[in-house]
Design an enzyme around this catalytic site. Structure first.
Site, PDB file in Angstrom:
ATOM      1  N   ASN A   6      -7.502  -7.287   3.785  1.00 25.62           N
ATOM      2  CA  ASN A   6      -8.384  -8.381   4.226  1.00 25.62           C
ATOM      3  C   ASN A   6      -8.285  -9.615   3.321  1.00 25.62           C
ATOM      4  O   ASN A   6      -9.257 -10.363   3.173  1.00 25.62           O
ATOM      5  CB  ASN A   6      -9.842  -7.916   4.375  1.00 25.62           C
ATOM      6  CG  ASN A   6     -10.740  -8.893   5.139  1.00 25.62           C
ATOM      7  OD1 ASN A   6     -11.934  -8.970   4.885  1.00 25.62           O
ATOM      8  ND2 ASN A   6     -10.190  -9.645   6.070  1.00 25.62           N
TER       9      ASN A   6
ATOM     10  N   ARG B 119      -3.262 -11.061   5.990  1.00 23.66           N
ATOM     11  CA  ARG B 119      -3.023 -11.202   7.431  1.00 23.66           C
ATOM     12  C   ARG B 119      -4.296 -11.416   8.248  1.00 23.66           C
ATOM     13  O   ARG B 119      -4.371 -12.348   9.076  1.00 23.66           O
ATOM     14  CB  ARG B 119      -2.251  -9.987   7.957  1.00 23.66           C
ATOM     15  CG  ARG B 119      -0.845  -9.891   7.399  1.00 23.66           C
ATOM     16  CD  ARG B 119      -0.239  -8.517   7.638  1.00 23.66           C
ATOM     17  NE  ARG B 119      -0.936  -7.496   6.876  1.00 23.66           N
ATOM     18  CZ  ARG B 119      -0.704  -6.197   6.957  1.00 23.66           C
ATOM     19  NH1 ARG B 119       0.200  -5.749   7.817  1.00 23.66           N
ATOM     20  NH2 ARG B 119      -1.359  -5.339   6.211  1.00 23.66           N
TER      21      ARG B 119
HETATM   22  P1  4NP Z   1      -3.245  -7.707   3.893  1.00 26.95           P
HETATM   23  O1  4NP Z   1      -2.268  -7.568   2.612  1.00 26.95           O
HETATM   24  O2  4NP Z   1      -3.448  -6.293   4.416  1.00 26.95           O
HETATM   25  O3  4NP Z   1      -2.452  -8.541   4.834  1.00 26.95           O
HETATM   26  O4  4NP Z   1      -4.494  -8.351   3.381  1.00 26.95           O
HETATM   27  C1  4NP Z   1      -2.588  -6.716   1.550  1.00 26.95           C
HETATM   28  C2  4NP Z   1      -3.356  -7.201   0.505  1.00 26.95           C
HETATM   29  C3  4NP Z   1      -3.667  -6.381  -0.556  1.00 26.95           C
HETATM   30  C4  4NP Z   1      -3.206  -5.083  -0.579  1.00 26.95           C
HETATM   31  C5  4NP Z   1      -2.449  -4.594   0.491  1.00 26.95           C
HETATM   32  C6  4NP Z   1      -2.147  -5.417   1.541  1.00 26.95           C
HETATM   33  N1  4NP Z   1      -3.496  -4.258  -1.680  1.00 26.95           N
HETATM   34  O5  4NP Z   1      -2.999  -3.105  -1.698  1.00 26.95           O
HETATM   35  O6  4NP Z   1      -4.225  -4.654  -2.592  1.00 26.95           O
END
Ligand code: 4NP
Length: 159
Positions: A13, A16
């Site tokens: 969060n 994307r």
């Molecule tokens: P998102 O990307 O799912 O597109 O927000 C990520 C942001 C952080 C993490 C994984 C995916 N994380 O593992 O901290």
């Protein structure tokens, strides 16, 4: 089909789903249909709860005239009743929501709304996670979400 409440969902969060949320809000406002809609985003994980979006997410939005203002939070079971549509970024998000008890009927892969991908199979519809890559990954995510949000908006507009 009338969807009045939309929850954009990804893993953290901060990349994307906040960008999808912001692009959709921008387009819905321009189309004059934002009033009356509930639009939010959430993550499968709790790691970034309370954080602003990743600086690279905010930057790519700004380059395209889209403000990304959301604060990260984790998905809650109550979201599965509160939101008509759970818009996931990839198949892993979908599996995770199903495992948490979300009804399959409310879950859609975000890119299934991309008009250029009509008839594509599920394995062609992931929005790739840009978190561990370079800035070009965020431009790619922007482009994919812009196309999908356009299709989503048209589907809600009855156009
Ligand atoms: P998102 O990307 O799912 O597109 O927000 C990520 C942001 C952080 C993490 C994984 C995916 N994380 O593992 O901290």
């Amino acid at each position: 089909m009338s969807h009045r409440s939309l929850l954009f969902v990804c893993l953290g969060n901060i990349c994307r789903s906040p960008l999808g949320e912001a692009i959709f809000i921008h387009k819905a406002r321009a189309a004059g249909i934002l009033d009356g809609l509930v639009v939010d985003s959430a993550g499968i994980g709790h790691w970034h709860a309370g954080d602003s979006a990743d600086p690279r997410t905010i930057e790519v939005g700004l380059r395209h005239g889209v403000d990304v203002t959301s604060i990260a939070r984790q998905v809650q079971v109550a979201d599965f009743e509160r939101f008509d549509l759970l818009l996931v970024m990839d198949r892993e998000n979908k599996r995770d929501l199903l495992a948490l008890g979300a009804p399959a009927s409310r879950i859609r892969l975000m890119r299934s709304f991309d008009p250029g991908l009509a008839g594509a199979s599920e394995n062609e519809l992931d929005v790739p996670d840009p978190y561990l890559g370079g800035p070009e990954g965020f431009e790619t995510v922007y482009r994919l979400l812009d196309a999908a949000c356009g299709g989503l908006l048209r589907s809600m507009h009855g156009m």
